[in-house]
Scaffold this motif. Structure first.
Motif, mmCIF file in Angstrom:
data_model
loop_
_atom_site.group_PDB
_atom_site.id
_atom_site.type_symbol
_atom_site.label_atom_id
_atom_site.label_comp_id
_atom_site.label_asym_id
_atom_site.label_seq_id
_atom_site.Cartn_x
_atom_site.Cartn_y
_atom_site.Cartn_z
ATOM 1 N N ASP A 1 -5.628 9.391 -4.440
ATOM 2 C CA ASP A 1 -5.430 7.941 -4.407
ATOM 3 C C ASP A 1 -4.226 7.584 -3.539
ATOM 4 O O ASP A 1 -4.249 6.596 -2.807
ATOM 5 C CB ASP A 1 -5.219 7.410 -5.826
ATOM 6 N N ALA A 2 -3.163 8.386 -3.631
ATOM 7 C CA ALA A 2 -1.965 8.130 -2.833
ATOM 8 C C ALA A 2 -2.272 8.230 -1.344
ATOM 9 O O ALA A 2 -1.855 7.378 -0.548
ATOM 10 C CB ALA A 2 -0.857 9.108 -3.220
ATOM 11 N N GLY B 1 1.152 3.893 -3.005
ATOM 12 C CA GLY B 1 0.892 5.304 -2.754
ATOM 13 C C GLY B 1 1.990 6.199 -3.301
ATOM 14 O O GLY B 1 1.721 7.249 -3.898
ATOM 15 N N GLN C 1 -3.911 5.205 -0.019
ATOM 16 C CA GLN C 1 -3.001 4.072 0.146
ATOM 17 C C GLN C 1 -2.134 4.237 1.400
ATOM 18 O O GLN C 1 -1.917 3.274 2.144
ATOM 19 C CB GLN C 1 -2.122 3.919 -1.099
ATOM 20 N N PHE C 2 -1.632 5.441 1.649
ATOM 21 C CA PHE C 2 -0.843 5.669 2.864
ATOM 22 C C PHE C 2 -1.698 5.429 4.110
ATOM 23 O O PHE C 2 -1.234 4.838 5.097
ATOM 24 C CB PHE C 2 -0.275 7.085 2.878
ATOM 25 N N HIS D 1 0.836 -1.202 0.000
ATOM 26 C CA HIS D 1 0.000 0.000 0.000
ATOM 27 C C HIS D 1 0.877 1.260 0.000
ATOM 28 O O HIS D 1 0.607 2.215 -0.738
ATOM 29 C CB HIS D 1 -0.912 0.005 1.226
ATOM 30 N N ASN D 2 1.911 1.263 0.819
ATOM 31 C CA ASN D 2 2.795 2.427 0.883
ATOM 32 C C ASN D 2 3.506 2.663 -0.448
ATOM 33 O O ASN D 2 3.558 3.794 -0.949
ATOM 34 C CB ASN D 2 3.822 2.233 1.996
#
Length: 245
Positions: free
Chosen positions: A203-204, A192, A207-208, A188-189
């Motif tokens: 979106d980033a 991101g 994810q973070f 996920h990181n």
């Protein structure tokens, strides 16, 4: 694992016992069994391999490497030991030695028409560390051909494509990693980060945030999220205002 031939002594049963103990996490007792097997037959290569594996699990990499090398002295064609020795070298940071052992294992496997996705994946890791990204990608793709649904291979491909600036490919492989392993905070990181580089800030951020939900003490994801939010909070200069470059 290497198949053990029946012998007239007790080194094979002791080695089997040691392996079973190691799989239960009883590494010290496993090591004693492997050492007993080697005392009975110092030339029993599987016992050296299993002893080395247990020592490596305890973080005793130098001793593990010595035992892997002894197994290869006894049985130079022992493909699994070349692979295991490559892993030990990679963990120690001896990347050239790791590549050499992986290539030897691969050479022997190809001669037997065998395929091992872990071997291709780990060789790809070592090559990527050396900056040989083209060949690393080739190895990862071969690993995926053999095992298409392995999240680790997709994650490693995402990382090497991200380093090359091939963000669409990186994103695709990180997304595939998360399809297979949705709770992988690192994916996920990294996803991101790639999305942020494409200007997809919303979106980033998501994810973070998901990385931190899965792993609240994840310092890298926290830094990334804080930096993005701080940048968003910064007021934009009025139109026509000169900015420092």
């Amino acid at each position: 694992r290497h198949s053990m031939a029946v012998t007239g002594s007790h080194e094979a049963p002791l080695t089997f016992l040691g392996t079973a103990l190691g799989q239960k996490g009883q590494l010290d007792e496993a090591i004693r069994q492997f050492q007993a097997a080697i005392r009975l037959n110092p030339d029993f290569a599987p016992a050296h391999n299993e002893l080395a594996t247990a020592l490596g699990q305890k973080g005793q990499l130098d001793e593990a490497i010595t035992q892997f090398q002894e197994a290869l002295r006894i049985e130079p064609g022992y493909t699994l030991v070349h692979f295991n020795l490559g892993n030990a070298f990679l963990e120690k940071g001896q990347t050239d030695d790791a590549i050499r052992e992986y290539r030897e294992a691969l050479r022997r496997q190809l001669r037997l028409s065998l395929g091992d996705p872990s071997l291709h994946n780990n060789l790809g890791l070592a090559l990527a560390r050396k900056g040989q990204s083209d060949e690393a990608i080739t190895q990862y793709h071969e690993a995926l051909r053999l095992q298409p649904d392995d999240p680790d291979i997709h994650f490693n491909l995402g990382a090497v494509f991200a380093r090359r600036g091939q963000l669409d490919e990186a994103i695709r492989h990180y997304q595939e990693t998360l399809r297979l392993q949705p709770d992988r905070a690192e994916a996920h990181n990294n996803l991101g980060t790639a999305l942020l580089q494409q200007g997809r800030t919303g979106d980033a951020i998501r994810q973070f945030q998901e990385a931190l939900r899965l792993k609240p003490d994840y310092a890298g994801a926290r830094r990334n999220l804080d930096a993005v939010l701080a940048a968003q909070a910064r007021p934009s200069p009025p139109p026509g205002t000169a900015t420092n470059r």
